[in-house]
Design a protein around this motif. Structure first.
Motif, PDB file in Angstrom:
ATOM      1  N   ARG A  29       6.808   8.649  -1.832  1.00 35.39           N
ATOM      2  CA  ARG A  29       5.976   7.752  -2.630  1.00 35.39           C
ATOM      3  C   ARG A  29       5.380   6.651  -1.740  1.00 35.39           C
ATOM      4  O   ARG A  29       6.094   5.971  -1.005  1.00 35.39           O
ATOM      5  CB  ARG A  29       6.815   7.105  -3.733  1.00 35.39           C
ATOM      6  CG  ARG A  29       5.988   6.442  -4.820  1.00 35.39           C
ATOM      7  CD  ARG A  29       6.897   5.892  -5.915  1.00 35.39           C
ATOM      8  NE  ARG A  29       7.766   6.881  -6.528  1.00 35.39           N
ATOM      9  CZ  ARG A  29       7.417   7.660  -7.547  1.00 35.39           C
ATOM     10  NH1 ARG A  29       6.229   7.557  -8.101  1.00 35.39           N
ATOM     11  NH2 ARG A  29       8.267   8.548  -8.025  1.00 35.39           N
ATOM     12  N   VAL A  30       4.049   6.505  -1.829  1.00 29.67           N
ATOM     13  CA  VAL A  30       3.346   5.427  -1.127  1.00 29.67           C
ATOM     14  C   VAL A  30       2.857   4.426  -2.162  1.00 29.67           C
ATOM     15  O   VAL A  30       2.218   4.810  -3.147  1.00 29.67           O
ATOM     16  CB  VAL A  30       2.130   5.975  -0.344  1.00 29.67           C
ATOM     17  CG1 VAL A  30       1.330   4.828   0.292  1.00 29.67           C
ATOM     18  CG2 VAL A  30       2.568   6.961   0.725  1.00 29.67           C
ATOM     19  N   ALA A  31       3.165   3.148  -1.936  1.00 31.62           N
ATOM     20  CA  ALA A  31       2.580   2.101  -2.788  1.00 31.62           C
ATOM     21  C   ALA A  31       1.332   1.593  -2.067  1.00 31.62           C
ATOM     22  O   ALA A  31       1.413   1.122  -0.928  1.00 31.62           O
ATOM     23  CB  ALA A  31       3.568   0.957  -2.980  1.00 31.62           C
ATOM     24  N   LEU A  32       0.195   1.748  -2.711  1.00 34.30           N
ATOM     25  CA  LEU A  32      -1.067   1.256  -2.142  1.00 34.30           C
ATOM     26  C   LEU A  32      -1.352  -0.086  -2.823  1.00 34.30           C
ATOM     27  O   LEU A  32      -1.609  -0.123  -4.025  1.00 34.30           O
ATOM     28  CB  LEU A  32      -2.173   2.270  -2.423  1.00 34.30           C
ATOM     29  CG  LEU A  32      -3.565   1.949  -1.892  1.00 34.30           C
ATOM     30  CD1 LEU A  32      -3.579   1.832  -0.369  1.00 34.30           C
ATOM     31  CD2 LEU A  32      -4.558   3.017  -2.332  1.00 34.30           C
ATOM     32  N   VAL A  33      -1.266  -1.157  -2.057  1.00 32.65           N
ATOM     33  CA  VAL A  33      -1.286  -2.491  -2.666  1.00 32.65           C
ATOM     34  C   VAL A  33      -2.544  -3.247  -2.254  1.00 32.65           C
ATOM     35  O   VAL A  33      -2.890  -3.292  -1.066  1.00 32.65           O
ATOM     36  CB  VAL A  33      -0.036  -3.303  -2.240  1.00 32.65           C
ATOM     37  CG1 VAL A  33       0.010  -4.639  -2.975  1.00 32.65           C
ATOM     38  CG2 VAL A  33       1.237  -2.505  -2.519  1.00 32.65           C
ATOM     39  N   TYR A  34      -3.199  -3.822  -3.236  1.00 28.65           N
ATOM     40  CA  TYR A  34      -4.372  -4.653  -2.937  1.00 28.65           C
ATOM     41  C   TYR A  34      -3.949  -6.119  -3.066  1.00 28.65           C
ATOM     42  O   TYR A  34      -3.432  -6.521  -4.115  1.00 28.65           O
ATOM     43  CB  TYR A  34      -5.524  -4.331  -3.899  1.00 28.65           C
ATOM     44  CG  TYR A  34      -6.855  -4.729  -3.309  1.00 28.65           C
ATOM     45  CD1 TYR A  34      -7.561  -3.863  -2.496  1.00 28.65           C
ATOM     46  CD2 TYR A  34      -7.360  -6.014  -3.518  1.00 28.65           C
ATOM     47  CE1 TYR A  34      -8.759  -4.241  -1.920  1.00 28.65           C
ATOM     48  CE2 TYR A  34      -8.557  -6.393  -2.933  1.00 28.65           C
ATOM     49  CZ  TYR A  34      -9.253  -5.498  -2.136  1.00 28.65           C
ATOM     50  OH  TYR A  34     -10.436  -5.881  -1.556  1.00 28.65           O
ATOM     51  N   PRO A  89       9.405   0.049  -8.625  1.00 29.89           N
ATOM     52  CA  PRO A  89       9.338  -1.161  -7.784  1.00 29.89           C
ATOM     53  C   PRO A  89       8.718  -0.830  -6.417  1.00 29.89           C
ATOM     54  O   PRO A  89       9.091   0.170  -5.786  1.00 29.89           O
ATOM     55  CB  PRO A  89      10.805  -1.579  -7.639  1.00 29.89           C
ATOM     56  CG  PRO A  89      11.484  -0.986  -8.832  1.00 29.89           C
ATOM     57  CD  PRO A  89      10.759   0.313  -9.113  1.00 29.89           C
ATOM     58  N   VAL A  90       7.758  -1.656  -6.006  1.00 30.11           N
ATOM     59  CA  VAL A  90       7.074  -1.405  -4.727  1.00 30.11           C
ATOM     60  C   VAL A  90       8.086  -1.340  -3.578  1.00 30.11           C
ATOM     61  O   VAL A  90       7.958  -0.536  -2.646  1.00 30.11           O
ATOM     62  CB  VAL A  90       6.010  -2.511  -4.479  1.00 30.11           C
ATOM     63  CG1 VAL A  90       5.526  -2.517  -3.044  1.00 30.11           C
ATOM     64  CG2 VAL A  90       4.837  -2.312  -5.446  1.00 30.11           C
ATOM     65  N   GLY A  91       9.129  -2.148  -3.667  1.00 31.85           N
ATOM     66  CA  GLY A  91      10.148  -2.170  -2.612  1.00 31.85           C
ATOM     67  C   GLY A  91      10.928  -0.871  -2.507  1.00 31.85           C
ATOM     68  O   GLY A  91      11.605  -0.631  -1.512  1.00 31.85           O
ATOM     69  N   ASP A  92      10.869   0.005  -3.538  1.00 29.25           N
ATOM     70  CA  ASP A  92      11.585   1.279  -3.489  1.00 29.25           C
ATOM     71  C   ASP A  92      10.725   2.408  -2.907  1.00 29.25           C
ATOM     72  O   ASP A  92      11.180   3.550  -2.814  1.00 29.25           O
ATOM     73  CB  ASP A  92      12.027   1.708  -4.903  1.00 29.25           C
ATOM     74  CG  ASP A  92      13.135   0.810  -5.432  1.00 29.25           C
ATOM     75  OD1 ASP A  92      13.656  -0.011  -4.654  1.00 29.25           O
ATOM     76  OD2 ASP A  92      13.448   0.918  -6.633  1.00 29.25           O
ATOM     77  N   CYS A  93       9.483   2.108  -2.569  1.00 30.37           N
ATOM     78  CA  CYS A  93       8.599   3.167  -2.042  1.00 30.37           C
ATOM     79  C   CYS A  93       8.881   3.388  -0.555  1.00 30.37           C
ATOM     80  O   CYS A  93       9.418   2.517   0.128  1.00 30.37           O
ATOM     81  CB  CYS A  93       7.136   2.784  -2.256  1.00 30.37           C
ATOM     82  SG  CYS A  93       6.724   2.672  -4.005  1.00 30.37           S
ATOM     83  N   ASP A  94       8.490   4.580  -0.060  1.00 25.55           N
ATOM     84  CA  ASP A  94       8.737   4.884   1.355  1.00 25.55           C
ATOM     85  C   ASP A  94       7.785   4.103   2.258  1.00 25.55           C
ATOM     86  O   ASP A  94       8.140   3.679   3.346  1.00 25.55           O
ATOM     87  CB  ASP A  94       8.519   6.388   1.608  1.00 25.55           C
ATOM     88  CG  ASP A  94       9.434   7.216   0.725  1.00 25.55           C
ATOM     89  OD1 ASP A  94      10.650   7.108   0.898  1.00 25.55           O
ATOM     90  OD2 ASP A  94       8.912   7.917  -0.162  1.00 25.55           O
ATOM     91  N   GLU A 127      15.494  -1.137  10.021  1.00 23.35           N
ATOM     92  CA  GLU A 127      15.274   0.308   9.942  1.00 23.35           C
ATOM     93  C   GLU A 127      15.033   0.814   8.513  1.00 23.35           C
ATOM     94  O   GLU A 127      14.238   1.706   8.287  1.00 23.35           O
ATOM     95  CB  GLU A 127      16.536   0.973  10.526  1.00 23.35           C
ATOM     96  CG  GLU A 127      16.479   2.448  10.736  1.00 23.35           C
ATOM     97  CD  GLU A 127      15.526   2.830  11.867  1.00 23.35           C
ATOM     98  OE1 GLU A 127      14.800   3.787  11.653  1.00 23.35           O
ATOM     99  OE2 GLU A 127      15.507   2.169  12.925  1.00 23.35           O
ATOM    100  N   ASN A 128      15.720   0.187   7.534  1.00 20.75           N
ATOM    101  CA  ASN A 128      15.712   0.782   6.196  1.00 20.75           C
ATOM    102  C   ASN A 128      14.641   0.243   5.252  1.00 20.75           C
ATOM    103  O   ASN A 128      14.565   0.659   4.100  1.00 20.75           O
ATOM    104  CB  ASN A 128      17.096   0.619   5.553  1.00 20.75           C
ATOM    105  CG  ASN A 128      18.124   1.396   6.336  1.00 20.75           C
ATOM    106  OD1 ASN A 128      17.824   2.495   6.813  1.00 20.75           O
ATOM    107  ND2 ASN A 128      19.307   0.819   6.526  1.00 20.75           N
ATOM    108  N   TRP A 129      13.850  -0.689   5.719  1.00 19.82           N
ATOM    109  CA  TRP A 129      12.795  -1.200   4.847  1.00 19.82           C
ATOM    110  C   TRP A 129      11.620  -0.216   4.820  1.00 19.82           C
ATOM    111  O   TRP A 129      11.431   0.554   5.761  1.00 19.82           O
ATOM    112  CB  TRP A 129      12.287  -2.553   5.360  1.00 19.82           C
ATOM    113  CG  TRP A 129      13.306  -3.648   5.242  1.00 19.82           C
ATOM    114  CD1 TRP A 129      14.111  -4.133   6.239  1.00 19.82           C
ATOM    115  CD2 TRP A 129      13.648  -4.379   4.061  1.00 19.82           C
ATOM    116  NE1 TRP A 129      14.932  -5.125   5.759  1.00 19.82           N
ATOM    117  CE2 TRP A 129      14.669  -5.291   4.416  1.00 19.82           C
ATOM    118  CE3 TRP A 129      13.210  -4.337   2.739  1.00 19.82           C
ATOM    119  CZ2 TRP A 129      15.235  -6.162   3.496  1.00 19.82           C
ATOM    120  CZ3 TRP A 129      13.778  -5.209   1.822  1.00 19.82           C
ATOM    121  CH2 TRP A 129      14.786  -6.112   2.207  1.00 19.82           C
TER     122      TRP A 129
END
Ligand code: SF4
Length: 510
Positions: A29-34, A89-94, A127-129
């Protein structure tokens, strides 16, 4: 105070009004954030294109998120920034990919990262972020102030490179090794490795063109418009412009049939987007096809010297009531310095076309504060505006010059605030109510200038300003405390314009 449920309800209302939203499942999953609100982000063709391109892959789901209209509502309700499509949650995206258009959106990047509970600086992320990638229009000029917030920056045209970066990311389990390896790719800038240096701008293959928007929504600046580019880049060489031919080798026009093939049947409004839309050799064919199909049409950039009766008749038939062109300099002397080759006769012709085609308004955009500009130049502009306003209704937008890297004006100082304000007041006084005048804030333009000319020091300033509320005083203090000096020029000294220099009409043959 809004609850998390209400914030999500609001997003669902926006989704209900969209056409073309992509819902899917995939392993990554990619979060594309504007880093600006939905209304602005959904008008960005680049943002929408990356969304479409990534979702074409079977192994990736790309979902959007935006800077909330009121981030405090998220903070107060402990709602993490989430993606629109699945409320993940955006923080859970790869991977988190930002599209950055303007210098002041650095505040939006920090806000979004903190709302996602992610450290704003790459150096503080282990590493894990999620991997944080930044791309977007700003990278054509100066990505350095965004550097410390990014793991990787895609320079320039990103629709091919983003796929490579994500392919490699999937295959690596060691972040440092990944960064070291992608740092060798042309068009990729890894701030922790390259430091304050400028990398080459990437160019996508012509087969990737045209970029077009998969989603239509009424809730944008460009309400319910299908966006499509009719060409990439520009073959001209205006001295203030980042999109000039040296950036990516000139204009690559897209064949009309390929532009038209992107327009869905349900799209009733079409926006042609590009650095130089009116320079397309077959622009009239494209306009004709769109207008004859009953659609409204808008163009993102019109050159005054490309307009004629046929052109304006099509625009008017396509629903345009305002003609917007840039004159770019207050006097002929300043227009020569801008090297855009627009003359009074072209602007006068635009006013006549507005009148003859019963359009309502001619909107002119003007850059003021070029090196060497005086009140005499402003007086020349005032006289000319009065002449134009006797032909049709005129609105004038004035913006102070913000010298950008990767342009011949790189390194030009920002004009003294008082001097600029005197000029703006002078224009207001002389033009009175005859012309509707809008002037961009001198103070905020100065901040934009400082960031656009800076390096990592401006990332420090941006973070200090962010921590202190991001108002003008906070920015001013932060710039004073953190400014280290001028970063390297991106183009050779020999190509730069010296103050007052007038260069030959090199584009007369175009
Ligand atoms: S201002 Fe317009 S015409 Fe001039 S170089 Fe930029 S895109 Fe081209």
């Amino acid at each position: 105070m809004a609850t998390s449920y209400e914030l999500k309800q609001h997003v669902e209302t926006l989704l209900d009004d969209e056409r073309g939203t992509i819902f899917k499942e995939a392993p990554h999953r990619v979060a594309l954030v504007y880093p600006s609100p939905y209304r602005v982000g959904m008008s960005s063709l680049g943002f929408q294109t990356i969304y479409r391109v990534l979702n074409q892959r079977e192994d990736i789901v790309c979902e959007r998120s935006f800077l909330p209209d009121d981030p405090d509502l998220y903070r107060q309700s402990n709602t993490p920034l989430f993606t629109y499509e699945s409320e993940t949650p955006v923080g859970d995206c790869d991977v988190i990919a930002f599209s950055l258009s303007y210098e002041l959106e650095l505040i939006g990047i920090m806000t979004c990262l903190e709302l996602a509970a992610i450290p704003v600086r790459a150096a503080d992320r282990g590493e894990n972020w999620p991997l944080v990638i930044i791309g977007g229009p700003i990278t054509f000029s100066n990505p350095l102030p965004a550097g410390p917030f990014a793991d990787v920056i895609v320079m320039g045209e990103g629709e091919e490179l983003i796929n490579v970066l994500i392919d490699w990311w999937k295959d690596y389990d060691d972040r440092e090794r990944y960064l070291r390896d992608v740092a060798a790719l042309p068009g990729v800038y890894v701030p922790s490795i390259h430091g304050e240096t400028f990398r080459t701008v990437a160019q996508a293959r012509d087969t990737c063109l045209p970029a077009y928007s998969p989603i239509i929504t009424p809730h944008t600046e460009l309400s319910s418009m299908h966006l499509v580019e009719n060409g990439r880049g520009c073959h001209r060489g205006c001295s203030f412009c980042v999109m000039r031919r040296t950036t990516n080798g000139g204009m690559r026009p897209v064949a009309p049939e390929r532009v038209l093939a992107t327009v869905p049947d349900y799209a009733t409004r079409v926006g042609l987007v590009g650095a130089a839309t009116s320079d397309h050799p077959k622009i009239l064919d494209i306009l004709c096809a769109l207008v004859d199909s009953g659609r409204e049409v808008g163009l993102s950039s019109l050159r005054a010297d490309r307009l004629n009766d046929d052109f304006i008749a099509l625009l008017a038939k396509g629903g345009a009531r305002t003609l917007t062109v840039a004159s770019d300099g207050s006097s002929q002397r300043m227009r020569d310095l801008a090297k855009k080759h627009i003359k009074e006769k072209h602007l006068r012709r635009c006013a006549e076309l507005v009148r003859d085609h019963n359009m309502k308004l001619l909107k002119l955009y003007m850059v003021i504060g070029y090196p060497g500009e005086t009140l005499d130049d402003m007086d020349e502009m005032i006289d000319f505006m009065l002449e134009l306003s006797s032909i049709c209704k005129v609105a004038l937008g004035m913006s102070p010059l913000v010298a950008k890297k990767n342009t011949p004006l790189d390194g030009s100082p920002f004009e003294d605030h008082k001097s600029l304000e005197t000029k703006i007041k002078h224009v207001h006084k002389k033009l009175g109510r005859k012309v509707d005048i809008r002037a961009t804030s001198v103070r905020w333009s100065w901040i934009e200038h400082e960031i656009s000319q800076g390096g990592f020091d401006m990332a420090d300033a941006a973070e200090a300003a962010y921590r202190n509320g991001a108002g003008y005083s906070a920015w001013k203090r932060a710039i004073r405390d953190h400014k280290k000096g001028i970063t390297p020029l991106r183009i050779p000294e020999s190509e730069r314009l010296q103050p007052g220099a007038i260069l030959p009409d090199e584009l007369a043959s175009i």
